[in-house]
Write a protein that holds these residues in place. Structure first.
Motif, PDB file in Angstrom:
ATOM      1  N   GLY A  57      16.454 -18.006  23.999  1.00  0.00           N
ATOM      2  CA  GLY A  57      16.077 -19.330  23.504  1.00  0.00           C
ATOM      3  C   GLY A  57      16.313 -19.414  22.001  1.00  0.00           C
ATOM      4  O   GLY A  57      16.675 -20.469  21.471  1.00  0.00           O
ATOM      5  N   THR A  83       5.012 -23.552  16.056  1.00  0.00           N
ATOM      6  CA  THR A  83       6.159 -23.408  16.956  1.00  0.00           C
ATOM      7  C   THR A  83       6.579 -21.954  16.909  1.00  0.00           C
ATOM      8  O   THR A  83       5.897 -21.115  16.322  1.00  0.00           O
ATOM      9  N   ASP A  87      12.585 -21.516  15.556  1.00  0.00           N
ATOM     10  CA  ASP A  87      12.777 -22.956  15.356  1.00  0.00           C
ATOM     11  C   ASP A  87      12.915 -23.264  13.870  1.00  0.00           C
ATOM     12  O   ASP A  87      13.471 -24.297  13.492  1.00  0.00           O
ATOM     13  N   ASP A 155      12.934 -28.705  21.530  1.00  0.00           N
ATOM     14  CA  ASP A 155      12.766 -27.318  21.951  1.00  0.00           C
ATOM     15  C   ASP A 155      11.854 -27.338  23.175  1.00  0.00           C
ATOM     16  O   ASP A 155      10.668 -27.670  23.073  1.00  0.00           O
ATOM     17  N   CYS A 157      11.587 -24.648  25.188  1.00  0.00           N
ATOM     18  CA  CYS A 157      11.517 -23.235  25.591  1.00  0.00           C
ATOM     19  C   CYS A 157      10.219 -22.900  26.320  1.00  0.00           C
ATOM     20  O   CYS A 157      10.163 -21.945  27.085  1.00  0.00           O
ATOM     21  N   GLU A 158       9.153 -23.678  26.058  1.00  0.00           N
ATOM     22  CA  GLU A 158       7.854 -23.394  26.670  1.00  0.00           C
ATOM     23  C   GLU A 158       7.467 -24.453  27.700  1.00  0.00           C
ATOM     24  O   GLU A 158       6.308 -24.521  28.100  1.00  0.00           O
ATOM     25  N   HIS A 184       8.080 -16.841  30.493  1.00  0.00           N
ATOM     26  CA  HIS A 184       8.199 -18.307  30.558  1.00  0.00           C
ATOM     27  C   HIS A 184       8.196 -18.804  32.013  1.00  0.00           C
ATOM     28  O   HIS A 184       8.016 -18.022  32.938  1.00  0.00           O
TER      29      HIS A 184
HETATM   30  C1  PLP Z   1       8.935 -22.799  21.427  1.00  0.00           C
HETATM   31  C2  PLP Z   1       9.845 -21.622  21.497  1.00  0.00           C
HETATM   32  N1  PLP Z   1      11.096 -21.741  21.023  1.00  0.00           N
HETATM   33  C3  PLP Z   1      11.960 -20.717  21.051  1.00  0.00           C
HETATM   34  C4  PLP Z   1      11.608 -19.494  21.573  1.00  0.00           C
HETATM   35  C5  PLP Z   1      12.587 -18.377  21.567  1.00  0.00           C
HETATM   36  O1  PLP Z   1      12.948 -17.948  22.847  1.00  0.00           O
HETATM   37  P1  PLP Z   1      13.438 -16.464  23.094  1.00  0.00           P
HETATM   38  O2  PLP Z   1      12.234 -15.586  23.137  1.00  0.00           O
HETATM   39  O3  PLP Z   1      14.137 -16.540  24.416  1.00  0.00           O
HETATM   40  O4  PLP Z   1      14.338 -16.109  21.977  1.00  0.00           O
HETATM   41  C6  PLP Z   1      10.334 -19.290  22.053  1.00  0.00           C
HETATM   42  C7  PLP Z   1       9.943 -17.955  22.526  1.00  0.00           C
HETATM   43  O5  PLP Z   1       9.337 -17.618  23.388  1.00  0.00           O
HETATM   44  C8  PLP Z   1       9.420 -20.385  22.031  1.00  0.00           C
HETATM   45  O6  PLP Z   1       8.177 -20.235  22.492  1.00  0.00           O
END
Ligand code: PLP
Length: 388
Positions: A57, A83, A87, A155, A157-158, A184
């Protein structure tokens, strides 16, 4: 003892069986057919035209911010005080200036009035995180950004599967990023996705993913332009942008394809779990007024009603005794403005100027919410918390 990990059984035997089957029958393991298939299935599931599978992510964040710098230039990017670190580091590395905005309690996302107040003539984009499964958008925010011609990047990712007005988060902005890290909503062990409806953004994201090479573009016009402009370069090795290597592999894609089949079903269980957790938690001690409309949370957010160090200490001690895993500060550990990577670069920033983020930092945490979690464990958890 309750015994509750942050995540359990996220990669199942069914996934590893699919992987073993693939390994037995294949001899290409670098990005290939399965990556393309996963991208296409993901696009269909999310409701976008294009997806680009990457190795995390964070890589999705880095590429997205780099594409913005390449296509639209550098400027200020409004980011949340709560965050994940990438990010903000992605904004910095791409040469933009992060401008922090405080958050709401009800969805832990940037507060609309904070975003609007931080907009200047140099604002290039708003990089909004949907935190821990809550939708962070509002109709008025979308309208305001559209009126002012400011790009929105989401974003997600969560928050895989969270919706706003019935439409999936990650379909509203110019681009959106997902993570498939272990804890996740679904996992490819490590992995991420960049999603967009914008053809040019897609082509550049593909090139950035693979060293900046023009041959990664699927657009014949883009390729032709470079071939004609650089006749002395080998078409196989034309590096259009200062790219990365952030590709994933066939192995991760095979797991992703298999995982996607049960994502919606799993998300339904997560929604039920959160509902039960919030309905039974003592609302005098803990904040329970989250806006859960459209939310799909892989974690229970536990937030004190009042700033109370004694109660928070008791909660932490009790959860440790009960072997309940938790993460203080929620996403990214809380107020990013307190972190050394920000303080070293922007020493003038005062964490206390983001009071809601600071409150979460000191009096907030999350606890795992996964599909296999039994109702009885949530009941025990709530009981333990309510008597403190
Ligand atoms: C909001 C958010 N953005 C980005 C990421 C980055 O993802 P990754 O751990 O796959 O690099 C995370 C990580 O868990 C996240 O919680």
């Amino acid at each position: 003892m309750i015994g509750l990990p942050l995540m359990d059984n996220n990669i199942t035997k069914d996934d590893t069986d699919a992987l073993i089957e693939f390994l037995k029958n294949s001899n290409i393991f670098t990005q290939n057919r399965n990556v393309r298939e996963f991208e296409s299935l993901w696009s269909e599931w999310l409701g976008v035209t294009y997806s680009v599978f990457v190795n995390s992510g964070s890589s999705a964040n880095f590429i997205t911010m780099a594409v913005i710098a390449e296509l639209y230039g550098r400027g200020e990017v409004i980011v949340p005080a709560v965050t994940w670190s990438s990010d903000i580091s992605s904004v910095i590395f791409a040469g933009h200036m992060p401008v922090f905005a405080d958050i709401n309690f009800e969805n832990l996302a940037m507060a609309e009035k904070e975003i609007i107040a931080k907009i200047t003539p140099d604002t290039k984009a708003v990089f909004l995180s949907h935190i821990l499964g809550f939708n962070g958008l509002s109709g008025s925010l979308l309208q305001e950004l559209e009126n002012r011609g400011i790009m929105l990047i989401e974003d997600v990712c969560e928050s895989h599967g969270a919706t706003f007005k019935g439409k999936k988060c990650g379909t509203f902005g110019l681009a959106s990023n997902f993570s498939f890290y272990f804890a996740h909503h679904m996992s490819t062990i490590e992995g991420g996705m960049i999603c967009t409806n914008d053809k040019k953004f897609y082509e550049y994201a593909r090139m950035f993913r693979s060293h900046g090479m023009v041959r990664e573009s699927t657009d014949d016009d883009i390729k032709k332009n470079y071939y004609e402009k650089y006749p002395k370069l080998n078409p196989e090795f034309i590096f259009t942008v200062p790219g990365f290597n952030m590709r994933s592999t066939e192995l991760n894609a095979v797991i992703g394809i298999n995982q996607l089949k049960r994502l919606d079903e799993n998300n339904k269980k997560r929604v039920e779990n959160l509902k039960y957790f919030l309905e039974n938690l003592d609302s005098d001690k803990y904040y329970v007024d989250f806006n859960v409309e459209g939310s799909v949370n892989y974690a229970f957010v536990l937030l004190l009603r009042e700033a109370d160090d004694v109660l928070f200490g008791k909660v932490c001690d009790r959860l440790c005794e009960e072997k309940v895993e938790f993460r203080r500060g929620t996403s990214g550990g809380g107020n990013q403005v307190r972190q050394p990577y920000i303080q070293k670069r922007f020493p003038g920033l005062n964490p206390k100027d983001y009071p809601n983020a600071d409150f979460i930092h000191f009096y907030g945490m999350y606890i795992g919410n996964f599909p296999a979690l039994e109702r009885d464990k949530i009941r025990q958890l709530v009981e333990v918390l309510n008597v403190l």
